[in-house]
Design an enzyme around this catalytic site. Structure first.
Site, PDB file in Angstrom:
ATOM      1  N   ARG A 130       0.830  -1.196   0.000  1.00 49.16           N
ATOM      2  CA  ARG A 130       0.000   0.000   0.000  1.00 49.16           C
ATOM      3  C   ARG A 130       0.874   1.260   0.000  1.00 49.16           C
ATOM      4  O   ARG A 130       2.040   1.217   0.358  1.00 49.16           O
ATOM      5  CB  ARG A 130      -0.864  -0.022   1.263  1.00 49.16           C
TER       6      ARG A 130
ATOM      7  N   THR B 157     -11.419   0.879  -7.340  1.00 49.57           N
ATOM      8  CA  THR B 157     -10.638  -0.211  -6.728  1.00 49.57           C
ATOM      9  C   THR B 157     -10.924  -1.476  -7.528  1.00 49.57           C
ATOM     10  O   THR B 157     -11.944  -1.571  -8.210  1.00 49.57           O
ATOM     11  CB  THR B 157     -10.991  -0.420  -5.233  1.00 49.57           C
TER      12      THR B 157
ATOM     13  N   THR C 169      -5.735  -0.388  -5.615  1.00 54.53           N
ATOM     14  CA  THR C 169      -6.569   0.798  -5.821  1.00 54.53           C
ATOM     15  C   THR C 169      -5.742   2.052  -6.022  1.00 54.53           C
ATOM     16  O   THR C 169      -4.556   2.089  -5.662  1.00 54.53           O
ATOM     17  CB  THR C 169      -7.495   0.998  -4.589  1.00 54.53           C
TER      18      THR C 169
ATOM     19  N   ASP D 209      -7.388   8.409   3.046  1.00 53.49           N
ATOM     20  CA  ASP D 209      -7.773   7.292   3.936  1.00 53.49           C
ATOM     21  C   ASP D 209      -7.235   7.476   5.355  1.00 53.49           C
ATOM     22  O   ASP D 209      -7.583   6.728   6.258  1.00 53.49           O
ATOM     23  CB  ASP D 209      -7.301   5.949   3.357  1.00 53.49           C
TER      24      ASP D 209
ATOM     25  N   SER E 216      -6.844   1.008   5.627  1.00 54.95           N
ATOM     26  CA  SER E 216      -7.621   0.559   4.476  1.00 54.95           C
ATOM     27  C   SER E 216      -8.778  -0.341   4.926  1.00 54.95           C
ATOM     28  O   SER E 216      -8.793  -0.837   6.054  1.00 54.95           O
ATOM     29  CB  SER E 216      -6.705  -0.228   3.538  1.00 54.95           C
TER      30      SER E 216
ATOM     31  N   GLY F  55     -14.975  -1.220  -3.185  1.00 54.29           N
ATOM     32  CA  GLY F  55     -16.155  -0.561  -2.615  1.00 54.29           C
ATOM     33  C   GLY F  55     -15.900   0.226  -1.349  1.00 54.29           C
ATOM     34  O   GLY F  55     -16.809   0.398  -0.531  1.00 54.29           O
ATOM     35  N   GLY F  56     -14.660   0.701  -1.155  1.00 55.51           N
ATOM     36  CA  GLY F  56     -14.374   1.573  -0.009  1.00 55.51           C
ATOM     37  C   GLY F  56     -14.809   0.947   1.299  1.00 55.51           C
ATOM     38  O   GLY F  56     -14.510  -0.213   1.594  1.00 55.51           O
TER      39      GLY F  56
HETATM   40  O1  DON Z   1      -8.170   1.234   0.996  1.00 57.14           O
HETATM   41  C1  DON Z   1      -9.350   1.509   1.047  1.00 57.14           C
HETATM   42  O2  DON Z   1     -10.111   1.046   1.855  1.00 57.14           O
HETATM   43  C2  DON Z   1      -9.907   2.471   0.013  1.00 57.14           C
HETATM   44  N1  DON Z   1      -8.878   3.339  -0.442  1.00 57.14           N
HETATM   45  C3  DON Z   1     -10.500   1.665  -1.098  1.00 57.14           C
HETATM   46  C4  DON Z   1     -11.109   2.567  -2.117  1.00 57.14           C
HETATM   47  C5  DON Z   1     -12.219   1.955  -2.834  1.00 57.14           C
HETATM   48  O3  DON Z   1     -12.551   0.832  -2.689  1.00 57.14           O
HETATM   49  C6  DON Z   1     -12.907   2.858  -3.796  1.00 57.14           C
HETATM   50  N2  DON Z   1     -14.207   2.380  -4.091  1.00 57.14           N
HETATM   51  N3  DON Z   1     -15.228   2.492  -3.815  1.00 57.14           N
END
Ligand code: DON
Length: 588
Positions: A109, A399, A417, A441, A470, A491-492
């Protein structure tokens, strides 16, 4: 269009398509039909894009192993889903050795630049400076994708490095046709990032024609990226110490960014022990901190595990209520405790222990949805909820996740991502590389929600070289020591609850691969205090019952784009991609 259907009877006889019978219980009315999963004995790749799955399959067919295929697929995704994930970002992978059953995790990351500081996104009054952590050069973390892919390939790959990078070079050089199917992952769905892209001349030139995105069905050629990938195929270090590093750092210096050659030169991927726990007869392993994914996946499974869910039936109101209450608890603990383990002490063992789950389970009232303001993290002395400012919602589809299983039952589960659509909206001049906005993040200030509405605190505060927290949850599950499931999703903030539901769909509700990744999902993340459901995701009676218990239900457009490979007891692989996306599994 989505294929989910709700119908009002339970008796359907099996037809050639894979039809999933939701349950034997009488209160179940939803029956969903999904595309049949792919079956094969040899090897399989599932990813968010058929061209990328093809790249991985090519490697397997050449005699490469799961790592070769995963690396080729990841590079290819960087080209065909440039707004979503790429070499300008970072990620995590889990790898399973077919021979020994050993599972390892690799953290590649992004890290905060050396010049980053705790309050870098605040003004003199301590107020957040709008969009600084999401748009433009200051939002970028030091990218890790190339270092991570090279590291896993160096350790476990079989084919020459050049060969695994080649399919991506070809896709960038010759271009590829943007999928004619418009999904939330189409470039045209990135309208919300258009202003940011247009503000960056290099990005504007590549991704738009006179300021308009290329349309589905059109060819997108990325010559600079092809050149960069060619350089990487000859010498991966060029990203960190050579010409590519120089291009990135000078673009930063020219535009107020803080990433320097020193950041790139000292970037290192980190091998970590996965977090693992038992659920029923299975061993569930997933990504440890600096992802929160594995910890909370296991925590919620532990909380659910004293309830025999299957006889209740899929999406039974009691089961859903329990699931949602457990989600709130997990995200409350996330906000308090989770961060980069190299900087803060994260009580992983406690959070994933069955004993702790038991205490948390007792706090759940089965008749009443607890308002989020009453759901506390385990350490009640220092609750971040007192400081939460304007909890916000976010719908983003970026992502990318991919899985590979080879003939020896080596497996890779990889999520990577550049964070939100088109990352920071910055292409380093001349490189074709879209840079991430992963700095968002971090908890840029205590209680200030990030792009996914997630809040955090001290544990996830910014520091030089620290890794932002993350939610990515690449997951590998074994049964009696044998590979059983490889899965993950974008999906964040919703990633954790998506993977959780995919896992329950298979292990508890016995769904096939296709149904498991495509069945309607729910999501709660503590703040905002809302239970998200997909359109037609729950039937009316279930909605009514959940409302009666006090859940604040909000319907949201479909989210996520999961994919999965199962290893069935008959030895066959069974793979599927989410009907919400444009991916397709590939096998031979
Ligand atoms: O690492 C993470 O949790 C976020 N940066 C992921 C970003 C993501 O999945 C974007 N989508 N919706």
């Amino acid at each position: 269009m989505h294929v989910l259907q709700q119908i009002t009877q339970v008796s359907i006889t099996a037809i050639s398509l894979s039809i999933f019978f939701t349950s034997q219980s009488t209160n179940q009315i939803a029956i969903a039909a999904f595309p049949a999963p792919l079956r094969s004995k040899q090897g399989m790749v599932t990813s968010a894009n058929p061209l990328a799955s093809d790249a991985g399959l090519q490697m397997l067919k050449k005699g490469g192993n799961a790592v070769d295929a995963a690396v080729a697929t990841t590079f290819a995704i960087s080209v065909v889903e440039p707004f979503s994930a790429g070499i300008g970002g970072g990620g995590f992978l889990l790898i399973h050795q077919g021979k020994t059953g050993k599972i390892e995790a690799l953290d590649f990351r992004e890290r905060a630049p050396i010049k980053a500081s705790r309050n870098m996104y605040l003004d003199a009054q301590g107020k957040v400076r709008e969009n600084l952590s999401t748009n433009g050069h200051l939002a970028v973390g030091t990218p890790g994708t190339v270092a991570g892919l090279y590291e896993v390939h160096r350790k476990y790959g079989k084919l020459p490095w050049r060969e695994v990078v080649q399919p991506a070079i070809t896709l960038a050089q010759d271009g590829f046709i943007l999928a004619p199917k418009i999904t939330p992952r189409s470039i045209t769905a990135q309208e919300y990032r258009k202003k940011v892209i247009l503000a960056n001349p290099a990005a504007r030139k590549i991704f738009t024609r006179n300021g308009d995105y290329y349309q589905p069905g059109e060819r997108l050629v990325q010559r600079d990226l092809a050149q960069t990938l060619t350089e990487i195929s000859r010498n991966p270090q060029s990203f960190y110490t050579g010409g590519i590093a120089k291009a990135i750092s000078s673009d930063m210096a020219k535009n107020g960014g803080i990433i320097t050659l020193q950041d790139l030169k000292t970037y290192k991927p980190i091998w970590r022990n996965p977090v693992c726990g038992n659920f029923r007869n299975n061993r569930v392993c997933s990504m440890p901190p600096p992802s929160s994914g594995g910890v909370h996946l296991l925590q919620i499974l532990n909380i659910m595990s004293d309830t025999n869910l299957q006889p209740l039936g899929w999406h039974n109101p009691d089961a859903l209520h329990l699931l949602v209450e457990a989600m709130k608890i997990a995200y409350a603990d996330r906000a308090k405790f989770l961060g980069d383990p190299d900087f803060v002490k994260v009580p992983v063992e406690r959070l994933i222990s069955p004993a702790y789950a038991k205490i948390r389970r007792q706090q759940i009232d089965m008749q009443r949805a607890k308002p989020s303001s009453e759901v506390k993290s385990a350490d009640t002395k220092l609750n971040p909820e007192s400081k939460i400012q304007n909890p916000k919602s976010y719908e983003s589809q970026e992502t990318s996740h991919l899985n590979v299983v080879d003939g020896q039952r080596n497996a890779v589960s990889l999520t990577f991502t550049i964070n939100t659509g088109f990352g920071a909206g910055v292409v380093a001049e001349g490189t074709g590389i879209l840079l991430n906005n992963e700095m968002d993040d971090f908890a840029i200030a205590p209680g200030v929600p990030n792009s996914f509405g997630l809040v955090g605190n001290e544990a996830n505060a910014i520091a030089p070289r620290k890794t932002p927290l993350s939610s990515m949850t690449p997951t590998i599950i074994t049964e009696n020591g044998k590979l059983r499931m490889v899965t993950g999703t974008p999906g964040g903030s919703t990633i954790i609850t998506q993977v959780l539901q995919v896992v329950l769909n298979v292990l508890e509700y016995k769904m096939n691969a296709g149904a498991a990744v495509s069945a309607p999902r729910i999501h709660h993340q503590w703040f905002p205090d809302e239970l998200r459901v997909e359109p037609l995701g729950l039937d009316t009676m279930t909605l009514q019952e959940l409302r009666r218990r006090g859940h604040n239900i909000v319907e949201k457009p479909f989210w996520g784009n999961a994919n999965i490979i199962l290893v069935n007891p008959d030895g066959f692989l069974e793979g599927a991609t989410d009907t919400r996306g444009e991916g397709e599994p590939r096998a031979f």
